[in-house]
Motif scaffolding. Structure first.
Motif, mmCIF file in Angstrom:
data_model
loop_
_atom_site.group_PDB
_atom_site.id
_atom_site.type_symbol
_atom_site.label_atom_id
_atom_site.label_comp_id
_atom_site.label_asym_id
_atom_site.label_seq_id
_atom_site.Cartn_x
_atom_site.Cartn_y
_atom_site.Cartn_z
ATOM 1 N N ALA A 61 49.145 -53.836 -46.126
ATOM 2 C CA ALA A 61 49.775 -52.798 -45.317
ATOM 3 C C ALA A 61 48.870 -51.582 -45.258
ATOM 4 O O ALA A 61 47.999 -51.398 -46.119
ATOM 5 N N ASP A 62 49.090 -50.755 -44.252
ATOM 6 C CA ASP A 62 48.314 -49.536 -44.063
ATOM 7 C C ASP A 62 49.212 -48.344 -44.356
ATOM 8 O O ASP A 62 50.338 -48.270 -43.843
ATOM 9 N N ILE A 63 48.749 -47.416 -45.161
ATOM 10 C CA ILE A 63 49.577 -46.270 -45.541
ATOM 11 C C ILE A 63 49.860 -45.355 -44.356
ATOM 12 O O ILE A 63 50.735 -44.487 -44.439
ATOM 13 N N THR A 64 49.150 -45.522 -43.261
ATOM 14 C CA THR A 64 49.432 -44.719 -42.065
ATOM 15 C C THR A 64 50.613 -45.271 -41.278
ATOM 16 O O THR A 64 51.099 -44.620 -40.347
ATOM 17 N N ASP A 65 51.086 -46.459 -41.629
ATOM 18 C CA ASP A 65 52.214 -47.088 -40.949
ATOM 19 C C ASP A 65 53.515 -46.580 -41.575
ATOM 20 O O ASP A 65 53.933 -47.036 -42.646
ATOM 21 N N VAL A 66 54.140 -45.637 -40.917
ATOM 22 C CA VAL A 66 55.323 -44.972 -41.473
ATOM 23 C C VAL A 66 56.451 -45.958 -41.743
ATOM 24 O O VAL A 66 57.050 -45.964 -42.821
ATOM 25 N N GLU A 67 56.736 -46.801 -40.786
ATOM 26 C CA GLU A 67 57.849 -47.739 -40.918
ATOM 27 C C GLU A 67 57.609 -48.740 -42.039
ATOM 28 O O GLU A 67 58.505 -49.039 -42.835
ATOM 29 N N CYS A 68 56.384 -49.243 -42.117
ATOM 30 C CA CYS A 68 56.052 -50.234 -43.149
ATOM 31 C C CYS A 68 56.154 -49.628 -44.543
ATOM 32 O O CYS A 68 56.717 -50.235 -45.463
ATOM 33 N N LEU A 69 55.631 -48.427 -44.712
ATOM 34 C CA LEU A 69 55.660 -47.793 -46.025
ATOM 35 C C LEU A 69 57.094 -47.431 -46.421
ATOM 36 O O LEU A 69 57.488 -47.592 -47.582
ATOM 37 N N SER A 70 57.873 -46.980 -45.466
ATOM 38 C CA SER A 70 59.269 -46.665 -45.729
ATOM 39 C C SER A 70 60.035 -47.906 -46.195
ATOM 40 O O SER A 70 60.814 -47.854 -47.150
ATOM 41 N N GLN A 71 59.788 -49.019 -45.551
ATOM 42 C CA GLN A 71 60.446 -50.268 -45.929
ATOM 43 C C GLN A 71 60.061 -50.684 -47.348
ATOM 44 O O GLN A 71 60.905 -51.121 -48.138
ATOM 45 N N LEU A 72 58.769 -50.531 -47.672
ATOM 46 C CA LEU A 72 58.292 -50.895 -49.005
ATOM 47 C C LEU A 72 58.989 -50.066 -50.077
ATOM 48 O O LEU A 72 59.448 -50.600 -51.100
ATOM 49 N N GLY A 107 47.757 -40.373 -43.741
ATOM 50 C CA GLY A 107 48.249 -41.413 -44.640
ATOM 51 C C GLY A 107 48.776 -40.835 -45.939
ATOM 52 O O GLY A 107 49.792 -41.294 -46.480
ATOM 53 N N PHE A 108 48.109 -39.811 -46.452
ATOM 54 C CA PHE A 108 48.538 -39.180 -47.701
ATOM 55 C C PHE A 108 49.877 -38.469 -47.526
ATOM 56 O O PHE A 108 50.767 -38.558 -48.385
ATOM 57 N N VAL A 109 50.033 -37.773 -46.407
ATOM 58 C CA VAL A 109 51.309 -37.107 -46.134
ATOM 59 C C VAL A 109 52.436 -38.136 -46.014
ATOM 60 O O VAL A 109 53.543 -37.931 -46.529
ATOM 61 N N ASN A 110 52.156 -39.238 -45.359
ATOM 62 C CA ASN A 110 53.139 -40.309 -45.230
ATOM 63 C C ASN A 110 53.584 -40.800 -46.607
ATOM 64 O O ASN A 110 54.780 -40.982 -46.874
ATOM 65 N N LEU A 111 52.623 -40.988 -47.505
ATOM 66 C CA LEU A 111 52.940 -41.436 -48.864
ATOM 67 C C LEU A 111 53.754 -40.388 -49.615
ATOM 68 O O LEU A 111 54.761 -40.711 -50.270
#
Length: 340
Positions: A61-72, A107-111
């Motif tokens: 996964a890519d940390i820039t992918d908001v939806e993917c990271l949220s799901q994780l 990506g860092f802000v998303n995390l």
């Protein structure tokens, strides 16, 4: 046993950090986008080593992918995060500036947003010695001004430090930034000097020696780095009372937010010319050296003041450049004997 998220788990440092935590009995979830900025097979081989542990789980996964990271984050129960995913390297940031901003800043802000929402116990993230930029005072201290980055990569890492402080101050999210100083060792990146020089000497091809070898780097062996990272991970910052008007708002160890920032290096700078000498001696072949001028974004010397990290965690790097190169070359020869 903690459940820890490691971003960039297929990367060099991420692999070693994950392996150490798994060997200590922790549960690790790794995330990596497996980009092709260097040989993906090396990343896959690192992952194969980690997947021998039953407590390791991997997500491409890519940390820039908001939806993917949220799901994780929604599907997992992490206590802590070690954030090592990034676009790395000073010179490449000159070629792909938008990718560096996207990954390293957005990506860092998303995390951090996910960590805020889930009230994470502690976020440890990678910064870089490159933030010191044009500073001439050595050794570098986290109390030094870092207002003059000389590469876009350095600017993204400095941005991360400031953003992390904002999250710590506003949301009481404990964060610790680590300014890494030139890490090397087995499973290292093929675009780094130790790997490049070893490969070139063994193959009899020329080495590009910038600034005629008159550069120094605080080369730090990866096992020492991992010990430091895990020591920091256990030291969760807490909000403190202001020390005084002069220091309460400074972005230093006196900050009142649950925020810390440390140098993590060997405190033993090594000249590039000497590094090549050590590799020559270990490999048993002379290098073909081609001299080039200083490159844009480079600095003459990096040298870490690690006194604050030593005081906080007992950090004490102990691997000499000779020992580290011996171990790297042993790994390199064994790995490439498999046809890698």
């Amino acid at each position: 046993m903690n459940h820890i998220l490691v971003t960039g788990a297929a990367g060099f440092i991420g692999f070693h950090v994950s392996a150490r935590m798994l060997s200590q009995g922790h549960r690790v979830t790794g995330v990596d986008n497996l980009n092709s900025h260097y040989d993906v097979s090396l990343k896959l081989d690192r992952l194969a080593e980690l997947q021998q542990y039953p407590t390791f789980q991997f997500h491409e996964a890519d940390i820039t992918d908001v939806e993917c990271l949220s799901q994780l984050f929604n599907e997992s129960s992490f206590q802590k995060v070690v954030h090592l995913a990034a676009e790395v390297g000073v010179r490449n940031s000159l070629l792909r500036p938008l990718e560096y901003i996207q990954s390293n800043v957005l990506g860092f802000v998303n995390l951090l947003e996910q960590c805020r929402l889930k009230e994470m116990e502690h976020v440890v993230y990678a910064s870089s010695s490159s933030v010191y930029g044009a500073n001439r005072k050595i050794p570098y201290s986290t109390h030094d001004a870092v207002d003059h980055p000389v590469s876009l990569y350095a600017a993204t890492k400095r941005s991360d430090e400031l953003i992390a402080h904002s999250y710590s101050h506003l949301y009481d999210l404990p964060t610790t930034g680590l300014r890494f100083f030139t890490v090397y060792g087995p499973w290292g990146r093929p675009d780094m000097a130790v790997y490049l020089f070893t490969k070139a000497i063994l193959e009899g091809t020329p080495i590009k020696v910038f600034n005629h070898g008159n550069l120094k780097r605080d080369f730090t062996y990866v096992d020492d780095i991992v010990t430091g990272v895990l020591g920091v991970l256990e030291q969760t910052p807490v909000r403190t009372e202001p020390v005084g008007k002069a220091t309460a708002d400074e972005l230093t160890q006196e900050t009142v937010a649950p925020y810390r920032l440390y140098n993590i290096g060997n405190h033993q700078p090594v000249g590039i010319a000497r590094l090549i000498d050590v590799i020559e001696q270990r490999v048993g072949k002379p290098a073909i050296r081609e001299n080039y001028p200083m490159q844009p974004g480079d600095v003459l010397e990096t040298y870490a003041d690690i006194s604050e990290l030593q005081q906080a965690t007992g950090f004490a790097p102990s691997t000499s450049i000779e020992q580290g190169i011996d171990r790297f070359v042993d790994w390199y020869l064994e790995y490439h004997s498999r046809g890698k």
